[in-house]
Design an enzyme around this catalytic site. Structure first.
Site, short mmCIF file in Angstrom:
data_model
loop_
_atom_site.label_atom_id
_atom_site.label_comp_id
_atom_site.label_asym_id
_atom_site.label_seq_id
_atom_site.Cartn_x
_atom_site.Cartn_y
_atom_site.Cartn_z
CG HIS A 62 106.55 105.10 21.67
ND1 HIS A 62 107.66 105.93 21.81
CD2 HIS A 62 105.23 105.82 21.51
CE1 HIS A 62 107.18 107.08 22.10
NE2 HIS A 62 105.72 107.17 21.91
CD GLU A 71 111.52 105.16 21.34
OE1 GLU A 71 110.43 105.62 21.38
OE2 GLU A 71 112.56 105.41 21.95
CG ASN A 96 108.45 110.47 23.83
OD1 ASN A 96 108.50 111.22 22.85
ND2 ASN A 96 107.59 109.76 24.22
CB SER A 112 104.17 108.19 24.82
OG SER A 112 103.09 108.72 25.30
#
Ligand code: NAD
Length: 724
Positions: A458, A470, A508, A437
């Site tokens: 991800h 992702e 993120n 991540s």
């Protein structure tokens, strides 16, 4: 090829079959409406026809209105929308009255809807106008009115009919929350009248038509002396319902979703007048909602663009390569989740961990989830056994030899990941993906002998619930690897975005500034309740402090330490860390620890903001106003998304908007950060960003791209238009 066809049996029962060519699911188009209208006219006027079964030739009845049609209607303006909706009402009313004498209510032809499977949106509104709804007992089927989830509400009479059928209180979960039910729950909830074994569906429908009497055809609201179940607004019980519903809608939507409020108005006003007037009122409110920018933004992002991405809008033009054998390394929370969703999609999975016990534990996670599905009758025990048998837990890397894709989800440590990469590549020539991540893909790919076959896939936690995946291209990732990852995501029926490699990728990268801004506000002495409520009133599903608690502070601490180490003197978040590390020192690590920014009881239930926050972080006097706090929380996310686009991490703003809503819950009403910015205008966004930068620091400085767009009067969707 017509969407609807009519056949008549010798006993005089006509069957109108819905079967849109070239689609796995029926959706209603303008042409379909005209065809159905013609067939109903024919069936009602042909004396040889006694009654009608409306059904589908597909495993499901219908997925709803083709939302592209709604987008077209919106483009035609308010009057065109209203006229279109009223002609739909006329058709459904014709079905409902079925040629009966308006005075005596006799002489109509029975019309029954026979639903083989899923019936959503207009696919349920149409049956609601029929005289009876019989559904096949197909546990996987979903029945309901999910319109509210894309920012509209049932506008083809569903709102009015369902409230008159069930009463406002009982209809509320279906209308206001878009609750979907399997056939048996749909029957107990009052959405359908009868559930029968699938193989008897049509025979039962036929029997009903042949046995129906005049009285069976009259809807309660057309009968004399009709009273709405639960009472109308001026009835004491009804009054309570409407007051409660209004408060509930405001509480849940924080006033940012106009569709819920408009629907409630349609129900309230409609309940005071005769049925046909109520339909007209519903049509007026529906038109208003279709003309609201919120609904067009939500439809564009959550339906049209989401579907385009799922169908491979950004897939390299290479032959299909679905995953046949998946390797997952690391059977912890993420790895077990990935193995589970893959097995559910029919993929053979080899699940590797450092010990056999850990690998088995990963498979047990899947077993727990599957057992839950069986308990809820969503899955048969046979299907569960079949799914579980697809996952083989092991410590043996050579078992990965026949894999065509491997995903690693081991500890977030570059050295551990490098070791795992080398061992997997020695055993298999598969495309290799990391579920990291935070670690840059290109750096991790250095451990690979085949960086062209190395990329990031991800997943978000919990894997079985979160729809977004992702996909991250490293510097050397080849198109073939991206195509494979996209095919994998399609097999899982999730939504992909494809982004380029940079710290924290896209989702993120944008959510961290939101969390940090929450902590910065705490550090400045802003009342925590003001911070959390400001976020909720923007339409964020969780305030930043609650979100930190949910994801746990130790994750934040680890990310802060790693980022600080990577950025050195340029590290901008010292004031954030003062709050973060203090909370960590106090052992208030979040929900898992039953102590965080919020207080929790022994069972882990969240009670309210922790009362000690005011002592730890003294409150400022005066406090900022609500709008300022909201702007800060919103702009940190939007500006970061724009920077991700400017820096080429995002290459498609559709992915930026879809990824924001599905990935971190960015205010769904807005259609995503780019749709939101287009609605406000680049000039206004840049100006506010500059004012925030002057007052609160350079993190709010408008990116050059935004300034350029402001100067040229451009919107994101025009400047970055892709064939959609
Ligand atoms: P976890 O600690 O629950 O699981 C890690 C697993 O890897 C453990 O079962 C461990 O035994 C195993 N493992 C460690 N070293 C190994 C090795 N050398 N060989 C085989 N197995 C090994 O961690 P997690 O939360 O599942 O996270 C895994 C990865 O996913 C991390 O890279 C993390 O950053 C990423 N990720 C986590 C989340 C999240 O919310 N937790 C979300 C997205 C991505």
């Amino acid at each position: 090829m017509p969407d609807f066809t009519l056949t008549t049996a010798p006993d005089g029962v006509a069957t109108i079959t819905w079967d849109v060519a070239g689609k796995s699911m029926n959706v209603l188009s303008l042409a379909g409406i005209a065809e159905l209208d013609g067939l109903i006219d024919h069936a009602l006027s042909d004396p040889a026809i006694r009654g009608i079964i409306l059904t589908s030739a597909k495993p499901d009845f219908a997925g709803g209105m083709d939302l592209r049609v709604i987008a077209q209607m919106q483009a035609g303006g308010a009057q065109a929308v209203f006229d279109g909706v009223m002609s739909m009402h006329a058709l459904l009313r014709k079905i409902e009255r079925a040629g009966m004498d308006p005075k005596t209510l006799r002489g109509g032809k029975p019309i029954v809807a026979a639903l083989p499977g899923t019936a959503l949106g207009i696919g349920l509104e149409l049956p609601l106008a029929c005289h009876r709804i019989i559904a096949a007992d197909t546990p996987r089927a979903k029945i309901g009115l999910p319109e509210i989830k894309v920012g509209i509400f049932p506008g083809a009479g569903g709102t009015t009919r369902l409230t008159r059928k069930l009463g406002a209180m009982a209809a509320a979960p279906f209308l206001l929350e878009g609750k979907l039910s399997d056939p048996n729950s749909a029957r107990s909830g009052g959405l359908v009248d009868e559930v029968v074994p699938p193989e008897t569906l049509l025979a039962r429908a036929r029997d009903w038509v042949l046995a129906a009497s005049d009285a069976d055809l009259v809807k309660p609201w057309d009968a004399k002396g009709y009273k709405m179940p639960g009472g109308t607004p001026y009835h004491p019980a009804g009054f309570m319902t409407f007051v409660g519903a209004s408060a509930m809608v405001t509480g849940q939507t924080m006033g940012v979703y106009p569709a819920a409020r408009a629907m409630l108005s349609a129900v309230y006003e409609g309940a005071l007048v005769p049925f046909d007037t109520a339909l007209k009122i519903e049509a007026r409110w529906f038109t208003q909602i279709l003309m609201d920018p919120t609904s067009s933004a939500m439809i564009r992002t959550l339906f049209i663009n989401k579907e385009a991405l799922e169908k491979g809008a950004n897939r390299p033009a290479l032959p299909d390569s679905p995953v046949r054998h998946l390797g997952v390394i690391g059977a912890g929370m993420m790895g077990a989740g990935i193995a589970h969703v893959a097995a559910l999609a029919g993929i053979t999975v080899t699940l590797v961990d450092a010990t056999q016990e850990a690998a088995e534990k990963g498979r047990a996670h899947s077993e727990t989830l599957l057992e839950k599905s069986v308990r809820r009758r969503k899955m048969t025990p046979g299907k569960m056994a079949e799914t579980l048998a697809r996952i083989t837990p092991t410590t043996d890397y050579t078992a990965l030899g026949t894999c065509d894709l491997i995903v690693e989800a081991v500890f977030e440590d570059p050295a551990v990941k490098a070791e795992v990469t080398r061992r997997a590549e020695a055993a298999s020539g598969a495309i290799f993906a990391t579920n990291t991540s935070t670690l840059p893909i290109t750096a991790l790919a250095r451990a690979s002998l085949r960086p062209d076959r190395f990329l990031g896939i991800h997943f978000f936690s919990p894997v079985d619930k979160m729809a977004l995946v992702e996909i991250i291209r490293g510097k050397d990732t080849a198109a073939e690897a991206v195509a494979k990852a996209l095919d994998f995501v399609r097999q899982l029926r999730k939504t992909p975005i494809v982004v380029n490699d940079a710290r924290f990728f896209y989702a993120n990268r944008c959510i961290i500034p939101y969390l940090n801004e929450g902590m910065r506000l705490v550090a400045e002495g802003v009342t925590p309740a003001l911070i959390e409520n400001a976020a909720r009133m923007l339409g964020m599903p969780l305030g930043p402090l609650q979100l930190i608690d949910e994801t746990s502070l130790d994750l934040g601490v680890r990310i802060a330490r790693a980022t600080r180490a990577a950025m050195g003197d340029a590290y901008p978040d010292g004031d954030v860390d003062a709050v973060l590390f203090r909370m960590a020192d106090l052992g208030r690590m979040g929900k898992k620890a039953k102590a965080g920014f919020y207080a929790y009881d022994d069972t882990g239930k969240r009670l309210g903001l922790w009362s000690g926050l005011g002592t730890e972080f003294p409150l400022a006097n005066p406090q900022p106003d609500l709008a300022t706090v909201q702007k800060r929380l919103l702009y940190v996310q939007v500006l970061e998304a724009i920077r991700a686009l400017e820096q080429g991490v995002l290459t498609d703003i559709r992915e930026g908007d879809v990824g924001a809503i599905l990935g971190w819950g960015f205010a769904p009403w807005s259609g995503g950060p780019f749709s939101w910015a287009d609605r406000i205008g680049a000039g206004a966004v840049a100006e506010t960003a500059q004012a925030l930068a002057d007052a609160h620091g350079p993190r709010f400085a408008p990116p050059d791209l935004l300034v350029d767009m402001a100067a040229k009067g451009e919107t994101f969707y025009r400047r970055f238009a892709k064939a959609a």
